[in-house]
Design a protein around this motif. Sequence first.
Motif, PDB file in Angstrom:
ATOM      1  N   MET A  72       0.831  -1.212   0.000  1.00 38.63           N
ATOM      2  CA  MET A  72       0.000   0.000   0.000  1.00 38.63           C
ATOM      3  C   MET A  72       0.865   1.262   0.000  1.00 38.63           C
ATOM      4  O   MET A  72       0.351   2.374   0.085  1.00 38.63           O
ATOM      5  CB  MET A  72      -0.969  -0.012   1.194  1.00 38.63           C
ATOM      6  N   LEU A  81      -0.618  10.139   5.976  1.00 37.51           N
ATOM      7  CA  LEU A  81      -1.455   8.984   5.646  1.00 37.51           C
ATOM      8  C   LEU A  81      -1.247   7.852   6.658  1.00 37.51           C
ATOM      9  O   LEU A  81      -2.190   7.151   7.019  1.00 37.51           O
ATOM     10  CB  LEU A  81      -1.150   8.489   4.226  1.00 37.51           C
ATOM     11  N   ILE A  84      -3.224   8.872   9.675  1.00 34.83           N
ATOM     12  CA  ILE A  84      -4.668   8.713   9.430  1.00 34.83           C
ATOM     13  C   ILE A  84      -5.090   7.261   9.658  1.00 34.83           C
ATOM     14  O   ILE A  84      -6.156   6.980  10.207  1.00 34.83           O
ATOM     15  CB  ILE A  84      -5.016   9.138   7.978  1.00 34.83           C
ATOM     16  N   PHE A  85      -4.239   6.342   9.270  1.00 29.13           N
ATOM     17  CA  PHE A  85      -4.595   4.931   9.381  1.00 29.13           C
ATOM     18  C   PHE A  85      -4.223   4.348  10.741  1.00 29.13           C
ATOM     19  O   PHE A  85      -4.972   3.558  11.313  1.00 29.13           O
ATOM     20  CB  PHE A  85      -3.898   4.139   8.266  1.00 29.13           C
ATOM     21  N   VAL A  92      -8.595   0.919  17.867  1.00 30.05           N
ATOM     22  CA  VAL A  92      -9.396  -0.303  17.685  1.00 30.05           C
ATOM     23  C   VAL A  92      -8.715  -1.489  18.373  1.00 30.05           C
ATOM     24  O   VAL A  92      -9.368  -2.309  19.030  1.00 30.05           O
ATOM     25  CB  VAL A  92      -9.571  -0.567  16.157  1.00 30.05           C
TER      26      VAL A  92
ATOM     27  N   MET B  44      -6.089  10.769  -0.039  1.00 29.74           N
ATOM     28  CA  MET B  44      -6.373  10.977   1.384  1.00 29.74           C
ATOM     29  C   MET B  44      -7.791  10.510   1.723  1.00 29.74           C
ATOM     30  O   MET B  44      -8.014   9.893   2.767  1.00 29.74           O
ATOM     31  CB  MET B  44      -6.200  12.449   1.757  1.00 29.74           C
ATOM     32  N   TRP B  47      -7.809   6.783   2.139  1.00 30.67           N
ATOM     33  CA  TRP B  47      -7.239   6.356   3.427  1.00 30.67           C
ATOM     34  C   TRP B  47      -8.189   6.652   4.580  1.00 30.67           C
ATOM     35  O   TRP B  47      -8.284   5.869   5.530  1.00 30.67           O
ATOM     36  CB  TRP B  47      -5.875   7.015   3.652  1.00 30.67           C
ATOM     37  N   LEU B  48      -8.890   7.775   4.516  1.00 28.89           N
ATOM     38  CA  LEU B  48      -9.883   8.086   5.556  1.00 28.89           C
ATOM     39  C   LEU B  48     -11.015   7.051   5.528  1.00 28.89           C
ATOM     40  O   LEU B  48     -11.487   6.592   6.569  1.00 28.89           O
ATOM     41  CB  LEU B  48     -10.455   9.495   5.344  1.00 28.89           C
ATOM     42  N   LEU B  50     -10.774   3.935   4.431  1.00 37.71           N
ATOM     43  CA  LEU B  50     -10.245   2.666   4.942  1.00 37.71           C
ATOM     44  C   LEU B  50     -10.143   2.693   6.465  1.00 37.71           C
ATOM     45  O   LEU B  50     -10.438   1.699   7.129  1.00 37.71           O
ATOM     46  CB  LEU B  50      -8.880   2.363   4.315  1.00 37.71           C
ATOM     47  N   ALA B  51      -9.733   3.852   7.008  1.00 33.03           N
ATOM     48  CA  ALA B  51      -9.643   3.978   8.469  1.00 33.03           C
ATOM     49  C   ALA B  51     -11.020   3.816   9.105  1.00 33.03           C
ATOM     50  O   ALA B  51     -11.164   3.161  10.145  1.00 33.03           O
ATOM     51  CB  ALA B  51      -9.035   5.334   8.839  1.00 33.03           C
ATOM     52  N   MET B  54     -12.199   0.234   9.405  1.00 35.51           N
ATOM     53  CA  MET B  54     -11.618  -0.542  10.507  1.00 35.51           C
ATOM     54  C   MET B  54     -12.567  -0.628  11.696  1.00 35.51           C
ATOM     55  O   MET B  54     -12.647  -1.651  12.365  1.00 35.51           O
ATOM     56  CB  MET B  54     -10.313   0.111  10.948  1.00 35.51           C
ATOM     57  N   PHE B  55     -13.285   0.474  11.955  1.00 31.50           N
ATOM     58  CA  PHE B  55     -14.200   0.483  13.101  1.00 31.50           C
ATOM     59  C   PHE B  55     -15.335  -0.518  12.887  1.00 31.50           C
ATOM     60  O   PHE B  55     -15.744  -1.206  13.808  1.00 31.50           O
ATOM     61  CB  PHE B  55     -14.755   1.896  13.322  1.00 31.50           C
ATOM     62  N   SER B  58     -13.914  -3.983  13.353  1.00 28.56           N
ATOM     63  CA  SER B  58     -13.533  -4.283  14.738  1.00 28.56           C
ATOM     64  C   SER B  58     -14.750  -4.642  15.576  1.00 28.56           C
ATOM     65  O   SER B  58     -14.693  -5.531  16.430  1.00 28.56           O
ATOM     66  CB  SER B  58     -12.787  -3.111  15.357  1.00 28.56           C
ATOM     67  N   LEU B 195      -5.437   0.113  -3.465  1.00 26.82           N
ATOM     68  CA  LEU B 195      -5.479   0.424  -2.031  1.00 26.82           C
ATOM     69  C   LEU B 195      -6.642  -0.297  -1.360  1.00 26.82           C
ATOM     70  O   LEU B 195      -6.513  -0.869  -0.284  1.00 26.82           O
ATOM     71  CB  LEU B 195      -5.606   1.941  -1.816  1.00 26.82           C
ATOM     72  N   PHE B 199      -6.458  -3.419   1.385  1.00 26.96           N
ATOM     73  CA  PHE B 199      -7.117  -3.280   2.684  1.00 26.96           C
ATOM     74  C   PHE B 199      -7.956  -4.524   2.991  1.00 26.96           C
ATOM     75  O   PHE B 199      -7.969  -5.017   4.121  1.00 26.96           O
ATOM     76  CB  PHE B 199      -7.998  -2.024   2.719  1.00 26.96           C
ATOM     77  N   VAL B 202      -5.613  -6.994   4.235  1.00 30.95           N
ATOM     78  CA  VAL B 202      -5.179  -6.704   5.614  1.00 30.95           C
ATOM     79  C   VAL B 202      -6.254  -7.167   6.613  1.00 30.95           C
ATOM     80  O   VAL B 202      -5.943  -7.797   7.631  1.00 30.95           O
ATOM     81  CB  VAL B 202      -4.892  -5.189   5.798  1.00 30.95           C
TER      82      VAL B 202
END
Lengths: 103, 214
Positions: A72, A81, A84-85, A92, B44, B47-48, B50-51, B54-55, B58, B195, B199, B202
């Motif tokens: 990535m 970035l 951000i991640f 979490v 960006m 990536w936001l 993808l972040a 995660m929530f 989880s 990307l 993810f 991942v």
Amino acid sequence: MSDPQHLSAGADQHGESHAAKHATAGTYVAVLGALAVLTLIELVVAYIPIVREPLLIIIAIGKAWLVLQFYMHLRYENKILTWIFMIPAVAVGIVTVIMQFFV
Amino acid sequence: MQQETALTQSVSHAPTAEHTADHAGHADHLQVASFTYSVANSKMAMWLFLASEMFLFSVLIIAYIIARYAHPEEHALLNVPLTSINSFILLLSSFSVVWALSGIQSGNQTRLLRGLASVIVLGSIFFLLMMYEYAEMSHHGVTLSHPFGMAFYALTGFHGAHVLIGLVYGVYVFNRAFNGVYTKENHWGVEFWGLYWHFVDVVWIFIFTVVYLI
């Protein structure tokens, strides 16, 4: 965004130099090899009776780190970035670990 | 963002007759700068996104952990060997994405197309094996109405839905690549989709560990 050019790739005036900063084909193959070996180690560790769970989690984090850094391209991007991640990822992770005590 | 808007507005105004060559050159520079900001912003944004994903995952992982300890006998029914093969398949698909990307970065269209086709084939195999595992599990009585089944299907199914979306998106990217849209200089579309696909990989790394190995 302090330095948007460093976030971008491809069709910009810095496209070629940016591409050169990406991992090489050899690195991609090496990362695939590392991921495969780590997965095999995971399968072995899964049968170890003690410290199995922390070991498996550490290996999984290592595998995810390899994908994030090299596939990535976080290693070659602006650090914003990564933040951000990683900030939500750590949050979490902490919540998930805390939840273990209530199961 | 404001800078991008300002730059885009500057570029969108068509040059009038009195514009000199210097003005045209300046406009070209602005156009490149505008595209640079656009790519940077979309990267960006991805990536936001993808972040935030995660929530969602989880929460599902925590719900699964609770169900897993409450129903250890159903956990023993999981097909670990089959899923291990599936893990290798997904890791290989991630490699195919970067292989395709590095191909187009050096102007190799054939490698791009082969890499993208590999991802679509490997992703499809992953999805089909997942469906096979579902059929196996439901045959053993682990259905959606079962507490363990509900947590298991919610987590792996949500991930499977991401794989399916990635595959559809991948076919779209392949079609554009086939039509020669991507070049050595302009291949942001491949990287953007890549990307997302990485993810998904991942997330699977953690699902495989938490659901199948622990």
